[in-house]
Design an enzyme around this catalytic site. Structure first.
Site, PDB file in Angstrom:
ATOM      1  N   ARG A 290       0.835  -1.199  -0.228  1.00  0.00           N
ATOM      2  CA  ARG A 290      -0.152   0.080   0.126  1.00  0.00           C
ATOM      3  C   ARG A 290       0.883   1.139  -0.062  1.00  0.00           C
ATOM      4  NH1 ARG A 290      -5.009   0.031   2.739  1.00  0.00           N
ATOM      5  NH2 ARG A 290      -4.246  -2.056   3.527  1.00  0.00           N
ATOM      6  N   CYS A 356     -26.096  -4.042  -7.353  1.00  0.00           N
ATOM      7  CA  CYS A 356     -27.313  -4.401  -6.562  1.00  0.00           C
ATOM      8  C   CYS A 356     -26.970  -4.836  -4.975  1.00  0.00           C
ATOM      9  CB  CYS A 356     -28.356  -5.354  -7.121  1.00  0.00           C
ATOM     10  SG  CYS A 356     -28.607  -4.871  -8.845  1.00  0.00           S
TER      11      CYS A 356
HETATM   12  C1  LIG Z   1      -0.451  -7.777   2.256  1.00  0.00           C
HETATM   13  C2  LIG Z   1       1.133  -8.117   2.649  1.00  0.00           C
HETATM   14  C3  LIG Z   1       2.002  -7.276   2.772  1.00  0.00           C
HETATM   15  C4  LIG Z   1       1.742  -5.922   2.203  1.00  0.00           C
HETATM   16  O1  LIG Z   1       1.156  -5.167   3.208  1.00  0.00           O
HETATM   17  P1  LIG Z   1       0.988  -3.644   2.609  1.00  0.00           P
HETATM   18  O2  LIG Z   1      -0.042  -3.413   3.884  1.00  0.00           O
HETATM   19  O3  LIG Z   1      -0.041  -3.311   1.514  1.00  0.00           O
HETATM   20  O4  LIG Z   1       2.276  -2.942   2.755  1.00  0.00           O
HETATM   21  C5  LIG Z   1       3.155  -7.567   3.069  1.00  0.00           C
HETATM   22  N1  LIG Z   1       3.539  -8.915   3.315  1.00  0.00           N
HETATM   23  C6  LIG Z   1       2.683  -9.810   3.297  1.00  0.00           C
HETATM   24  C7  LIG Z   1       2.952 -11.157   3.950  1.00  0.00           C
HETATM   25  C8  LIG Z   1       1.463  -9.643   3.202  1.00  0.00           C
HETATM   26  O5  LIG Z   1       0.464 -10.329   3.353  1.00  0.00           O
END
Ligand SMILES: *Cc1c(COP(=O)(O)O)cnc(C)c1O
Length: 432
Positions: A290, A356
């Site tokens: 993210r 919906c």
């Molecule tokens: C989803 C995930 C991330 C990334 O998470 P963010 O919040 O998008 O940074 C990193 N490592 C693992 C193992 C994840 O499942």
């Protein structure tokens, strides 16, 4: 920081007008800013520079090939959670030896695929998975690099659906059991104990849970290095982004302002964690998803109708939960702004899609500048967990995606033709 700004009264992505892109490519439309992706990556990379480290972009946040290529060109690695994501990374020009493979349900086929490709490491989530990896590696006559995902049992203090590092979650192996698991794994001939990994949750906006987890797990990493010669410690992803003041946060000065300082920056993250990690002498992996892509993307949508029912005003748009499910799934907040700014009074309204489902909304009872039918809106911070979670529910074609770099814009995913939605379906023989 990001590069979505008003110029005059029109919203731009870098040097490209979003109104222009909406006209050219239609709506709903995801638009990504390459400069934002690059800047986010470099900012985190530079903050962690005192450590021997590698940011491994969490592909699941946004797996468009063009986005992956940006990360590969920056020298990033990748965190994949399926064989499909690994194939995507390779298709985008990423290198297998910079890929780590996470996920609780790896199949034999995926394990074999990753071993043949030569990935850097499997992040292992259970003892049966370790046994399976050992067996598949033996069949292929090779040795599999593995790291155990330790569940440190700390509260990430984020939304329940994105908390992963407590014993209530399905992820990882309990902290107290990890050393026993390494001891047994060390006796297996086809496993190579290469590292240790953790990931406590997503959209963390405080540094304390990260620090708490690192403080708890770093001594373990140290012991595993001494005993088994592990070479890396992955501290996971989870760095949060600004959703509530997403547009304002594009201004560098915002990060210096009092409300900006309440946000978790990569610099604060590094300042707290680097001193704890440096003495380990291990390669440190990061798994940001993210943080790299979230504020680098917007979802552009057109107002189809304004509908009044009793006391409520609904702004009905052509995007829906099929393009951005986060409000429905995580109660997420996304800022919504018009592509053309006008001086109009604010109106309290719900912005909703056409699916919906009552859960199909982008905001509820929010004061927004009054909009009219046909107006264009941008739903901000849609670059992560947007297009990747899209669906064809209600037989809605997947939206197009555009990448902007400076004054250039390119279609990086075509809008799905509607026939493609049922292209793999067929009638049963007795129906023909
Ligand atoms: C989803 C995930 C991330 C990334 O998470 P963010 O919040 O998008 O940074 C990193 N490592 C693992 C193992 C994840 O499942």
């Amino acid at each position: 920081m990001h590069f979505f700004r008003y110029r005059g009264n029109e919203l731009f992505c870098e040097d490209v007008s979003l109104v222009h892109l909406a006209r050219r490519y239609g709506t709903p439309l995801y638009v990504y800013s390459q400069r934002t992706l690059e800047q986010n990556f470099r900012r985190l990379d530079e903050a962690m520079a005192p450590l021997r480290h590698l940011p491994c972009y969490a592909v699941k946040a946004n797996s468009n090939l063009a986005v992956l290529r940006v990360m590969a060109d920056l020298g990033g690695g990748f965190d994949v959670v399926s064989g499909g994501e690994l194939q995507r990374v390779l298709a985008a020009g990423g290198k297998a030896e910079r890929c780590i493979f996470a996920g609780v349900a790896k199949t034999e086929k995926e394990i074999a695929q990753a071993l043949r490709a030569g990935i850097y490491c499997f992040n292992v989530e259970s003892v049966p998975e370790l046994e399976r990896i050992d067996r598949v590696a033996a069949d292929l006559g090779t040795v599999a690099p593995v790291a155990v995902r330790v569940n440190p049992d700390v509260a990430a203090r984020t939304h329940a659906k994105i908390t992963t590092g407590t014993y209530q979650n399905k992820f990882g192996i309990a902290f107290e059991q990890v050393e026993g698991v390494y001891a047994r794994a060390a006796r297996r001939r086809h496993l190579w104990l290469r590292g240790l990994q953790m990931h406590i949750g997503s959209q963390l906006v405080r540094v304390d849970p990260f620090e708490q987890a690192v403080r708890k797990v770093a001594p373990l990493a140290h012991r595993l290095k001494d005993r088994y010669g592990i070479e890396f410690f992955s501290i996971g992803g989870g760095l949060g982004i600004v959703y509530e003041q997403a547009l304002a946060s594009g201004d560098p000065a915002w990060w210096q302002s009092p409300q900006g300082r309440r946000m978790l920056t990569p610099e604060v993250y590094a300042r707290r964690l680097v001193p704890l990690l440096e003495p380990l002498g291990l390669r440190i992996l990061l798994e940001p998803g993210r943080f790299l892509t979230g504020n680098a993307g917007v979802l552009v949508t057109r107002v189809e109708y304004i509908k009044q029912t009793g006391s409520k005003t609904f702004v009905i748009v052509d995007a829906a939960m099929t393009e951005l499910i986060r409000p429905a799934f995580y109660d997420a907040y996304h800022e919504i702004v018009p592509l053309r700014r006008r001086k109009t009074p604010a109106v309290v309204c719900d912005v909703v899609g056409g699916v919906c489902e009552s859960g199909d909304y982008f905001c509820k009872d929010r004061a927004l500048p009054r909009v009219r039918q046909g107006d264009l809106l941008a739903i901000l911070s849609a670059g992560a967990y947007g297009s990747v979670m899209a669906s064809n529910y209600n037989t809605r074609p997947l939206a197009a995606e555009v990448l902007v770099s400076g004054s250039r814009a390119a279609l990086v995913r075509k809008r799905q033709p509607v026939e493609a939605i049922w292209g793999l379906e067929q009638l049963a023989p007795w129906q023909q």
